[in-house]
Design an enzyme around this catalytic site. Structure first.
Site, short mmCIF file in Angstrom:
data_model
loop_
_atom_site.label_atom_id
_atom_site.label_comp_id
_atom_site.label_asym_id
_atom_site.label_seq_id
_atom_site.Cartn_x
_atom_site.Cartn_y
_atom_site.Cartn_z
N TYR A 101 39.55 42.82 49.41
CA TYR A 101 39.80 43.47 50.69
C TYR A 101 38.50 43.50 51.50
CZ TYR A 101 40.88 46.84 54.23
OH TYR A 101 41.04 47.44 55.45
N ASP B 217 42.16 47.39 42.18
CA ASP B 217 42.79 47.64 43.48
C ASP B 217 44.21 47.12 43.38
OD1 ASP B 217 43.80 47.61 46.06
OD2 ASP B 217 41.92 46.96 46.99
C1 LIG Z 1 44.39 48.34 53.33
C2 LIG Z 1 43.69 48.02 52.06
C3 LIG Z 1 42.55 48.71 51.68
C4 LIG Z 1 41.89 49.76 52.55
O1 LIG Z 1 42.67 50.92 52.71
P1 LIG Z 1 42.73 51.77 54.08
O2 LIG Z 1 43.77 52.79 53.76
O3 LIG Z 1 43.11 50.84 55.18
O4 LIG Z 1 41.39 52.36 54.30
C5 LIG Z 1 41.97 48.37 50.46
N1 LIG Z 1 42.48 47.41 49.67
C6 LIG Z 1 43.57 46.71 50.02
C7 LIG Z 1 44.08 45.65 49.11
C8 LIG Z 1 44.22 46.98 51.22
O5 LIG Z 1 45.29 46.28 51.58
#
Ligand SMILES: *Cc1c(COP(=O)(O)O)cnc(C)c1O
Length: 397
Positions: free
Chosen positions: A119, A192
Site C-alpha cells: 500500500y 496487511d
Molecule cells: C486503504 C488501505 C490502507 C490505508 O488505510 P486508510 O484507512 O486509507 O488509512 C492500507 N492498506 C491497504 C491494503 C489499503 O487498501
C-alpha cells in the site's frame, strides 16, 4: 479486560471459539445483545470525552479520558478481536494512522522486511523514516517466498510485513511461509489483510502476530468512515507500545465512527460473499475481452497465486481486482472515465463499485503499470457491472 458478549461469562475469544459460535453469528449480532440496561438491540453511541470517578476516587470502568478510547470503540474492538481470534484489538482513526503507530513503535534503527508491492501510503511513510535514519528496510519480491526468506535477518529484523492480496495487483504471498520465516528469525509478522478480511482469512491463525486492516474498506463497507485495525497474538508487548503511541497521538477511533463500524460489521459476511461472487464473474468476463491484456484476480485459475490464495482465502477471493488494458495510459484513463456505474474514485470495499487508475494516484515512482485499472466491486447486479465496463472499453480510444 474481556468481553461478556452473551451475558453469561463468555469472557474470551478462546471461550467463544470453544462454544463454536461461527464468526458470522458474532458479526451479525455486533454487540452484547440486547443491551442489559435498556433492551436496545443495537448498541448506544457514547461520545463522552471524560469519565467520572466514584466515592473512592476510582473509575467505574477502565475509561478515564477519550484519548484512550471509550465504550463504543471498545465494543467494536471486542467484536473484531473475536472475529480475528486475537488476544487484543486496537482501533485507529485510519488505516494509515495504525501503520504509522506500528512504525513508530519500532526501536531506533530497527530493520524491517517489506514487499516491493505494498500500500503506497505505508510504503512512502516507511521510506521517509528510512531516509532520516530511523529504520532500515529490506525489500522482498511480493509473492516470492524465497525472496521473503532472504530479506529476513535473524537477530536483526524486528518486523516482517506481508500484504496479501497486494493492492492493486493482487499478488499473493503465502502467510504460512512468512510465519515460518519470521518465527525462525524470532521476529514479529504483520499481515496487511485489508483485501482479505475475516470472512475469508484470519491471518493470526496462519501464524501472524499482527493482523492489520484498513477498516475503511470491507469492515465498515459503506464508504463513510476511515478506520484502522490492529489485532495481536503473541506480540510480546508490542501491542502495549502501539497502544501507548495511540494514546499520545490521540488516534483512537472516535465513538460515532466506532458505532458506524459496528453497524457495517453486522453485514460483513454477506457483503463479502456477494462481492466475491460478482468479482469472479467480472474477472472471467474481462479475461475473454479482446481489449484487455491481463486480469489480476486470485480467483482465476490462471492467476500465479491462485493455489496459495485458495489455501488461505477460504471464504472467497474478494471484491478487488485489477486489469490492464491494451493501448496505454490514455486508453486506461478513458475507460475509467467512460464508465457510468463504476465511479472513478479511490478506496474499495463499499457497496458502490469504484474504478481507479492507480498510477495517476500513486505518482511517477509507483511500480504500478500505467495501463492498470483497479476495480472495487460493490453490491450492484454483476451483469449491469459487466455491461458497464464493456461499453466503456468499446468506446475508449
Ligand atoms: C486503504 C488501505 C490502507 C490505508 O488505510 P486508510 O484507512 O486509507 O488509512 C492500507 N492498506 C491497504 C491494503 C489499503 O487498501
Amino acid at each position: 479486560m474481556s468481553g461478556d458478549r452473551f451475558g453469561d461469562g463468555a469472557a474470551s475469544a478462546v471461550t467463544t471459539a470453544e462454544r463454536r459460535l461461527a464468526p458470522e453469528t458474532l458479526a451479525a449480532r455486533g454487540m452484547p445483545t440486547p443491551d442489559p440496561e435498556t433492551g436496545a438491540v443495537v448498541p448506544p453511541i457514547h461520545l463522552a470525552s471524560t469519565f467520572a470517578r466514584d466515592a473512592d476516587y476510582e473509575l467505574r470502568q477502565p475509561f478515564s479520558y477519550a484519548r484512550d478510547g471509550g465504550p463504543t470503540s471498545r465494543t467494536a474492538e471486542w467484536l473484531i478481536r473475536d472475529l480475528e481470534r486475537a488476544e487484543r484489538t486496537l482501533l485507529f482513526s485510519s488505516g494509515l494512522s495504525a501503520m504509522a503507530a506500528v512504525l513508530e513503535a519500532l526501536p531506533m534503527g530497527a530493520r524491517i522486511a517489506i514487499p516491493d508491492r505494498m500500500y503506497h501510503g505505508g510504503r512512502s511513510w516507511a521510506r521517509r523514516l528510512e531516509a532520516i535514519g530511523r529504520i532500515r528496510i529490506d525489500v522482498y519480491r511480493s509473492g516470492d517466498a524465497e525472496s521473503l526468506d532472504s530479506a529476513v535477518h535473524p537477530g536483526q529484523t524486528s518486523l516482517v510485513w506481508i500484504e496479501t492480496p497486494s493492492n492493486p495487483e493482487c499478488r499473493i504471498t503465502d502467510i504460512r511461509c512468512g510465519a515460518k520465516a519470521a518465527k525462525a528469525a524470532d521476529t514479529l509478522l504483520l499481515v496487511d489483510s485489508t483485501a482479505a478480511p475475516p470472512p475469508t482469512t484470519t491471518a493470526l491463525d496462519l501464524g501472524a502476530n499482527i493482523a492489520f486492516h484498513s477498516g475503511t474498506k470491507y469492515l465498515n463497507g459503506h464508504s463513510d468512515v476511515t478506520a484502522g485495525v490492529l489485532s495481536f497474538r503473541n506480540a510480546r508487548g508490542f501491542d502495549d507500545e502501539v497502544a501507548g503511541i495511540r494514546t499520545h497521538q490521540g488516534t483512537v477511533l472516535p465513538g460515532f465512527e466506532s458505532w458506524l463500524l459496528l453497524r457495517g460489521l453486522r453485514t460483513l459476511f454477506v457483503r463479502f460473499g456477494k462481492m466475491s461472487a460478482s468479482a469472479q464473474a467480472i474477472g472471467e468476463a474481462l479475461s475473454d475481452h479482446p481489449r484487455v491484456e491481463v486480469v489480476h484476480y486470485p480467483g482465476l485459475p490462471g492467476h500465479p497465486g491462485h493455489t496459495i490464495a485458495a489455501g488461505q482465502m477460504t471464504g472467497g477471493f474478494g471484491g478487488m481486482l485489477s486489469f490492464q488494458v491494451r493501448g496505454g495510459a490514455r486508453m486506461a484513463r478513458a475507460v475509467a472515465l467512460g464508465c457510468r456505474l463504476f465511479v472513478p474514485a479511490t478506496s474499495l470495499g463499499g457497496t458502490e463499485s469504484l474504478i481507479e487508475h492507480r498510477k495517476s494516484i500513486e505518482g511517477a515512482d509507483s511500480p504500478v503499470p500505467d495501463t492498470l485499472l483497479r476495480l472495487s466491486v460493490g453490491l450492484e447486479d454483476a451483469r449491469d457491472l459487466i455491461a458497464d465496463i464493456d461499453q466503456a472499453l468499446a468506446k475508449a480510444i
